[in-house]
Scaffold this active site. Structure first.
Site, PDB file in Angstrom:
ATOM      1  CG  PHE A 150      -5.594   6.743  -0.308  1.00 55.22           C
ATOM      2  CD1 PHE A 150      -6.761   6.917  -0.954  1.00 55.22           C
ATOM      3  CD2 PHE A 150      -5.613   6.318   0.880  1.00 55.22           C
ATOM      4  CE1 PHE A 150      -7.895   6.443  -0.262  1.00 55.22           C
ATOM      5  CE2 PHE A 150      -6.887   5.837   1.669  1.00 55.22           C
ATOM      6  CZ  PHE A 150      -7.929   5.917   1.033  1.00 55.22           C
ATOM      7  CE  LYS A 174       5.840   8.762   0.338  1.00 52.45           C
ATOM      8  NZ  LYS A 174       4.829   7.837  -0.028  1.00 52.45           N
ATOM      9  CD  GLU A 177       2.585   4.183  -0.626  1.00 50.81           C
ATOM     10  OE1 GLU A 177       2.423   5.447  -0.477  1.00 50.81           O
ATOM     11  OE2 GLU A 177       2.899   3.149   0.402  1.00 50.81           O
ATOM     12  NE  ARG A 178      -2.544   3.486  -0.070  1.00 57.66           N
ATOM     13  CZ  ARG A 178      -3.089   3.432   0.964  1.00 57.66           C
ATOM     14  NH1 ARG A 178      -4.374   2.831   1.014  1.00 57.66           N
ATOM     15  NH2 ARG A 178      -2.726   3.916   2.057  1.00 57.66           N
ATOM     16  CB  SER A 227      -3.353   6.424   9.189  1.00 55.27           C
ATOM     17  OG  SER A 227      -1.914   5.996   9.033  1.00 55.27           O
ATOM     18  CB  CYS A 282      -9.247  13.434   7.405  1.00 51.90           C
ATOM     19  SG  CYS A 282      -9.244  15.074   6.452  1.00 51.90           S
ATOM     20  CD  GLU A 384      -9.379   7.535   9.810  1.00 50.16           C
ATOM     21  OE1 GLU A 384      -8.333   7.183   9.933  1.00 50.16           O
ATOM     22  OE2 GLU A 384      -9.650   8.703   9.595  1.00 50.16           O
TER      23      GLU A 384
HETATM   24  P1  NAD Z   1      -1.192   6.438   5.490  1.00 50.04           P
HETATM   25  O1  NAD Z   1      -0.849   6.971   6.863  1.00 50.04           O
HETATM   26  O2  NAD Z   1      -1.167   4.907   5.130  1.00 50.04           O
HETATM   27  O3  NAD Z   1      -0.146   7.056   4.406  1.00 50.04           O
HETATM   28  C1  NAD Z   1       0.135   8.401   4.451  1.00 50.04           C
HETATM   29  C2  NAD Z   1       1.676   8.699   3.912  1.00 50.04           C
HETATM   30  O4  NAD Z   1       2.439   7.966   4.773  1.00 50.04           O
HETATM   31  C3  NAD Z   1       1.920   7.869   2.522  1.00 50.04           C
HETATM   32  O5  NAD Z   1       2.585   9.019   1.643  1.00 50.04           O
HETATM   33  C4  NAD Z   1       2.557   6.691   2.755  1.00 50.04           C
HETATM   34  O6  NAD Z   1       3.487   6.261   1.938  1.00 50.04           O
HETATM   35  C5  NAD Z   1       3.426   7.109   3.996  1.00 50.04           C
HETATM   36  N1  NAD Z   1       3.444   5.924   4.880  1.00 50.04           N
HETATM   37  C6  NAD Z   1       2.709   4.724   4.999  1.00 50.04           C
HETATM   38  N2  NAD Z   1       3.234   3.680   5.873  1.00 50.04           N
HETATM   39  C7  NAD Z   1       4.410   4.234   6.348  1.00 50.04           C
HETATM   40  C8  NAD Z   1       5.384   3.823   7.239  1.00 50.04           C
HETATM   41  N3  NAD Z   1       5.524   2.920   7.913  1.00 50.04           N
HETATM   42  N4  NAD Z   1       6.584   4.763   7.418  1.00 50.04           N
HETATM   43  C9  NAD Z   1       6.674   6.027   6.956  1.00 50.04           C
HETATM   44  N5  NAD Z   1       5.695   6.253   6.001  1.00 50.04           N
HETATM   45  C10 NAD Z   1       4.694   5.723   5.749  1.00 50.04           C
HETATM   46  O7  NAD Z   1      -2.508   7.202   5.230  1.00 50.04           O
HETATM   47  P2  NAD Z   1      -3.301   6.773   4.000  1.00 50.04           P
HETATM   48  O8  NAD Z   1      -4.115   5.435   4.028  1.00 50.04           O
HETATM   49  O9  NAD Z   1      -2.594   7.329   2.576  1.00 50.04           O
HETATM   50  O10 NAD Z   1      -4.689   8.050   3.940  1.00 50.04           O
HETATM   51  C11 NAD Z   1      -5.717   7.883   5.094  1.00 50.04           C
HETATM   52  C12 NAD Z   1      -5.448   8.419   6.275  1.00 50.04           C
HETATM   53  O11 NAD Z   1      -4.970   9.583   6.383  1.00 50.04           O
HETATM   54  C13 NAD Z   1      -6.887   8.291   7.220  1.00 50.04           C
HETATM   55  O12 NAD Z   1      -6.320   7.996   8.445  1.00 50.04           O
HETATM   56  C14 NAD Z   1      -7.275   9.680   7.214  1.00 50.04           C
HETATM   57  O13 NAD Z   1      -8.108  10.185   8.186  1.00 50.04           O
HETATM   58  C15 NAD Z   1      -5.746  10.640   7.077  1.00 50.04           C
HETATM   59  N6  NAD Z   1      -6.316  11.946   6.643  1.00 50.04           N
HETATM   60  C16 NAD Z   1      -5.967  12.813   7.417  1.00 50.04           C
HETATM   61  C17 NAD Z   1      -6.372  14.270   7.129  1.00 50.04           C
HETATM   62  C18 NAD Z   1      -6.168  15.340   8.008  1.00 50.04           C
HETATM   63  O14 NAD Z   1      -6.131  16.637   7.735  1.00 50.04           O
HETATM   64  N7  NAD Z   1      -6.326  15.000   9.339  1.00 50.04           N
HETATM   65  C19 NAD Z   1      -6.362  14.372   5.819  1.00 50.04           C
HETATM   66  C20 NAD Z   1      -6.422  13.425   4.736  1.00 50.04           C
HETATM   67  C21 NAD Z   1      -6.363  12.199   5.375  1.00 50.04           C
END
Ligand code: NAD
Length: 498
Positions: A150, A174, A177-178, A227, A282, A384
């Site tokens: 997101f 994909k 969704e937020r 994450s 991140c 985090e």
């Molecule tokens: P998230 O892991 O909740 O979601 C990321 C994606 O995974 C979304 O598209 C979501 O729909 C999907 N997803 C969520 N739960 C899932 C599941 N159980 N099974 C399959 N797919 C699933 O992350 P977020 O809250 O959207 O973003 C924040 C996180 O992203 C933080 O931890 C941040 O550090 C990380 N991030 C990392 C980087 C990097 O480059 N390392 C960059 C940006 C964000």
């Protein structure tokens, strides 16, 4: 009235058919502003089938022609950058200027991808043997998928698809969704730029859509950002299913402040790096490691008034420096981390809880928090938080500071502020982190370099964009060629030598 979002499939907008939908909120008001369809496995299969079909012709288009589509896309992005940023700000909550910065960093990847005719060039060695030449090709993989978080709804997809597509792949995105609308806007611009149908597709959804991609035999590779627990799941499931996977995860980024650092520069840099985008980056700095007691004292003395005067407001408020958090649930989670810090004995110097913004009482606003005397055993140090919470950890010396960073499970980004070249050089070489800043608080690599962390901040081997991006989205093929003349020489049963 809230908008009804659609998938973007094979060049057409399509209604969600699964009957499952999610609400999209304006985090500044708490109102539902859109409904997003959650794709079923069948809908994912249809999208992948369209992308698979499109690959047959797109992969045969010359790199120069693929680059020309990117040039047109680039022009459209420049023309529509403000509108894209407004879409990002409305659903994410970040302030407009920050959203414009995100879009600009995404545009830079498109600029890089327009260089694909040079970037995709192979190698050639004349006469590796007598009358034998050797050369290599980089060929596209097929259908590749991007699953994105997101916090950068425009920039993170842009890290992926411009390079994937110009390498000759077709792409299924994909998005989160937020805040899903930016993805559809990008799809419309690509369509307007003349990208053929099926080359770029957006499928909205949750775990079901992601699992559909992870298990689909025609998805060759997955780029994921999100994450750490989900990144690890994506990496394991994707590789178990024979896919190439790069999965970028969470972070806990430390900034080391040496006693000789320019404290005015440190404080300015730290304010932006810790509290910009409400800490939902991140590459946000969430731990300030002060070296020496006086450094900690000076830092806190100067940070406190700046934190207290931070202007918090809706993303649309041009004077706001920090917007709301993404959801009510996330607001509650960040609040619980602050409670945990207090109960574990950290000193709460600035408390951002219980903030309301006039006229936006339903929004998910939180003020900036600052903890002092945080220690590595505390939950607020280990995990985090992804919110506007900065922890100061006091280290006695440089060795203690770097040991702490090297022992942390995350290794995304880090920074050191010092005037000493030798210390900075040692830090850059010794630290177990993927991206390092020297007097640069947020060392996000430019498009021509590659983005990626170490340890549990990245699963897989290949970083994003830059030449690593080109390598991730292509397979290397090496050809050894001879054009013999004269009569056949008879079979030779020795292993061929040149
Ligand atoms: P998230 O892991 O909740 O979601 C990321 C994606 O995974 C979304 O598209 C979501 O729909 C999907 N997803 C969520 N739960 C899932 C599941 N159980 N099974 C399959 N797919 C699933 O992350 P977020 O809250 O959207 O973003 C924040 C996180 O992203 C933080 O931890 C941040 O550090 C990380 N991030 C990392 C980087 C990097 O480059 N390392 C960059 C940006 C964000």
């Amino acid at each position: 009235m809230s908008a009804q979002l659609k998938h973007y499939n094979n060049g057409k907008v399509t209604d969600g058919k699964s009957g499952r939908f999610g609400d999209v909120y304006n985090p500044a008001t708490g109102e539902v502003i859109a409904s997003v369809p959650f794709a079923s496995t069948d809908e994912v299969n249809d999208t992948v089938a369209a992308a698979h079909e499109a690959f047959k012709t797109w992969s045969q288009v010359t790199p120069m022609r693929r680059a020309r589509v990117m040039f047109r896309f680039l022009e459209l992005l420049h023309k529509n950058a403000k509108e894209l940023a407004t879409i990002v700000s409305r659903e994410h909550g970040k302030v407009q200027a920050d959203a414009e910065g995100e879009v600009q960093r995404g545009i830079e990847i498109v600029e890089y991808a327009t260089g694909i005719p040079s970037l995709i060039k192979g190698e050639n060695t004349d006469s590796v043997g007598s009358g034998v030449d050797s050369y290599s090709l980089r060929q596209p993989l097929g259908v590749v998928a991007g699953i994105t978080p997101f916090n950068f709804p425009a920039m993170v997809p842009l890290w992926m698809f411009p390079i994937a597509i110009t390498c000759g792949n077709t792409f299924v995105l994909k998005p989160s969704e937020r805040d899903p609308s930016a993805a559809n806007f990008l799809a419309e611009l690509l369509h307007e730029a003349g990208l053929p149908e099926g080359v770029f597709n957006v499928i909205h959804g949750d775990k079901e859509a992601v699992d559909g991609l992870l298990h689909h035999p025609d998805v060759a590779a997955i780029s994921f950002v999100g994450s750490t627990p989900i990144a690890e799941y994506i990496y394991k499931t994707g590789t178990d299913n024979g896919k190439r996977v790069q999965a970028l995860g969470g972070a806990k980024n430390h900034m080391v402040i040496m006693p000789d650092a320019d404290m005015d520069q440190v404080v300015d840099a730290l304010m932006g790096a810790a509290y910009g985008s409400a800490g939902e980056r991140c590459m946000a700095i969430s731990v300030a490691v002060t070296v020496g007691e006086n450094t900690a004292h000076e830092l806190i003395k100067r940070l406190k008034p700046k934190i207290e005067s931070l202007k918090i407001g809706a993303g649309s408020d041009a004077s706001a420096e920090m917007g709301p958090l993404i959801t009510k649930q996330h607001h509650e989670k960040v609040t619980s981390y602050i409670e945990s810090g207090v109960s574990q004995g950290a000193e709460l110097v600035c408390d951002g809880r219980n903030l309301t913004v006039q006229g936006f009482e339903g929004g998910y606003f939180m003020g900036a928090s600052l903890f002092d005397k945080v220690t590595p055993e505390m939950k607020i140090y280990k995990e985090e938080i992804f919110g506007p919470v900065l922890s100061v950890v006091r280290a006695a010396n440089y060795a203690e500071a770097t040991k702490m960073i090297n022992e942390h499970e995350y290794g995304n980004g880090t920074a050191i502020f010092t005037r000493d070249g030798g210390t900075a050089r040692d830090f850059a070489r010794d630290i177990q982190v993927g991206m390092v800043g020297i007097n640069v608080a947020i060392p996000v690599p430019v498009a021509s370099h590659s983005f990626g962390g170490w340890k549990r901040s990245l699963f897989g081997d290949v970083h994003m964009h830059g030449i690593e991006g080109v390598h991730f989205y292509t397979k290397l093929k090496t050809i050894t060629a001879r054009w013999p003349e004269g009569p056949a020489q008879g079979a030779d049963y020795h292993f061929p030598q040149m």
